[in-house]
Design an enzyme around this catalytic site. Structure first.
Site, PDB file in Angstrom:
ATOM      1  N   GLY A   2      12.518  -4.934 -24.795  1.00  0.00           N
ATOM      2  CA  GLY A   2      13.568  -4.715 -25.800  1.00  0.00           C
ATOM      3  C   GLY A   2      13.490  -5.735 -26.930  1.00  0.00           C
ATOM      4  N   LYS A  39       6.341  -6.785 -38.337  1.00  0.00           N
ATOM      5  CA  LYS A  39       6.498  -7.555 -37.090  1.00  0.00           C
ATOM      6  C   LYS A  39       5.214  -8.321 -36.812  1.00  0.00           C
ATOM      7  CE  LYS A  39       6.218  -5.623 -32.796  1.00  0.00           C
ATOM      8  NZ  LYS A  39       6.611  -4.675 -31.754  1.00  0.00           N
ATOM      9  N   ARG A  91       3.450 -10.617 -33.745  1.00  0.00           N
ATOM     10  CA  ARG A  91       3.583 -11.068 -32.363  1.00  0.00           C
ATOM     11  C   ARG A  91       2.558 -12.161 -32.091  1.00  0.00           C
ATOM     12  NH1 ARG A  91       5.750  -8.747 -27.562  1.00  0.00           N
ATOM     13  NH2 ARG A  91       6.094  -6.709 -28.513  1.00  0.00           N
ATOM     14  N   GLU A 123       0.846  -1.208   0.000  1.00  0.00           N
ATOM     15  CA  GLU A 123       0.000   0.000   0.000  1.00  0.00           C
ATOM     16  C   GLU A 123       0.878   1.254   0.000  1.00  0.00           C
ATOM     17  OE1 GLU A 123      -2.588   0.053   3.367  1.00  0.00           O
ATOM     18  OE2 GLU A 123      -3.688  -1.728   2.722  1.00  0.00           O
TER      19      GLU A 123
HETATM   20  C1  R5P Z   1       4.301  -2.478 -29.936  1.00  0.00           C
HETATM   21  O1  R5P Z   1       3.535  -2.450 -30.861  1.00  0.00           O
HETATM   22  C2  R5P Z   1       5.002  -1.279 -29.380  1.00  0.00           C
HETATM   23  O2  R5P Z   1       4.973  -0.200 -30.263  1.00  0.00           O
HETATM   24  C3  R5P Z   1       6.429  -1.601 -28.994  1.00  0.00           C
HETATM   25  O3  R5P Z   1       7.159  -1.927 -30.159  1.00  0.00           O
HETATM   26  C4  R5P Z   1       6.471  -2.752 -28.040  1.00  0.00           C
HETATM   27  O4  R5P Z   1       5.485  -2.616 -27.068  1.00  0.00           O
HETATM   28  C5  R5P Z   1       7.826  -2.841 -27.365  1.00  0.00           C
HETATM   29  O5  R5P Z   1       7.834  -3.931 -26.496  1.00  0.00           O
HETATM   30  P1  R5P Z   1       9.131  -4.828 -26.330  1.00  0.00           P
HETATM   31  O6  R5P Z   1      10.262  -3.899 -26.007  1.00  0.00           O
HETATM   32  O7  R5P Z   1       8.806  -5.745 -25.174  1.00  0.00           O
HETATM   33  O8  R5P Z   1       9.332  -5.552 -27.605  1.00  0.00           O
END
Ligand code: R5P
Length: 292
Positions: A225, A191, A193, A39
């Site tokens: 990252g 990209k 995910r 808290e």
């Molecule tokens: C995702 O679409 C965001 O724009 C960032 O690229 C992402 O959230 C970065 O996350 P991480 O560093 O874990 O890859």
């Protein structure tokens, strides 16, 4: 006493102080004590304006703790001020702005209710992950961008035939804006995910543009990252020169900075929406313009 007070959340004290100077507001400091059970106890020192308060508090990890602290500051400000603006430089939870998989809760909807319930009449964020997040809010909202501030920083570096790169298609417009200000070309990688495992794959279509050039990877945020590391590895294979990273919010979780450097990134440059070693770009003037 000034007609406006800036109430600083502990996680955003430096930025709040800079903002208060820019808008000539009265600065209200907060002290936090976090008890062993998690808290938070917050104590304010300074005078809160009857007319207007600006609460400045980023919602970075520990996200839920900082969220409750932000709501508490807004609620306290509203006891005295007739108008409370919440400046949330880094809006945690903004990536949860839609139901990607069936049954997922859109947490941004919850945040919209909480900020309104606490007493904020307007929210200002810096480079919110996507503007879709604000569609769930019924109070006024404004997103400002740190890109011109980041570009100013990069203009001082002597880069060789620079190319701006977005690590994903979602960030293409951001890269386009950066490139326009920076007066360079840009490309966007692709990209993917995995929504369940979080694993990412990155591909490049314009590989021919990359060789022998200094690159600036532009993103809204770096968390683990992972995106930047994968993008850098791919770009290095295309024989680019140096890779720089420009991002607004550097969360840099779990040793991310070290891992990114190991992947070959020369420098990470981020805004002071989140304090830290890489946060060398001040966005207080940009926020001030959105307030005045
Ligand atoms: C995702 O679409 C965001 O724009 C960032 O690229 C992402 O959230 C970065 O996350 P991480 O560093 O874990 O890859």
């Amino acid at each position: 006493m000034s007609e406006i007070s800036v109430i600083a959340g502990k996680s955003s004290e430096d930025l709040a102080r800079k903002l208060s100077r820019k808008i000539k507001a009265n600065f209200v400091k907060s002290e936090i004590r976090v008890f062993p059970d998690g808290e938070s106890k917050i104590t304010l020192s300074g005078n809160i304006s009857k007319r207007k308060s600006i609460v400045v508090k980023s919602i970075y990890p520990p996200v839920d703790t900082n969220l409750v602290q932000a709501l508490s500051l807004i609620s306290k400000a509203k006891e005295t001020s007739s108008e409370v603006i919440a400046v949330i430089p880094y809006m945690g939870y903004a990536r949860q702005d839609r139901e990607f998989l069936p049954g997922e809760i859109v947490t941004m909807k919850v945040l919209g209710k909480l900020f309104k319930g606490a007493g904020a009449s307007k929210i200002i964020a810096v480079d919110i992950h996507s503007i879709i997040g604000f569609k769930h809010f019924t109070i006024k909202s404004k997103n400002v961008t740190a890109i011109p501030d980041l570009v100013k920083y990069f203009k001082k570096l002597s880069l060789k035939n620079p190319l701006v790169v977005s690590p994903d298609q979602g960030g293409k417009d951001r890269a386009k804006v950066f490139a326009k200000e920076f007066e360079s070309e840009y490309i966007a990688l692709e990209k993917k995910r995995d929504r369940k495992t979080g694993k990412i794959q990155i591909k490049i279509k314009n590989a021919d543009k990359v060789a022998n050039r200094d690159l600036i990877l532009v993103d809204d945020m770096i968390s683990t990252g992972g995106s930047i590391i994968k993008a850098t590895q791919l770009l290095k294979k295309q024989k680019c020169k140096r890779v720089y990273v420009a991002c607004t919010h550097a969360l840099l979780m779990n040793d991310a900075e070290k891992k990114i450097k190991k992947a070959g990134v020369t420098k990470i440059v981020s805004a002071n929406t989140i304090p830290g070693k890489t946060s060398v770009v001040d966005v207080s003037s940009t926020i001030a313009k959105a307030i005045i």
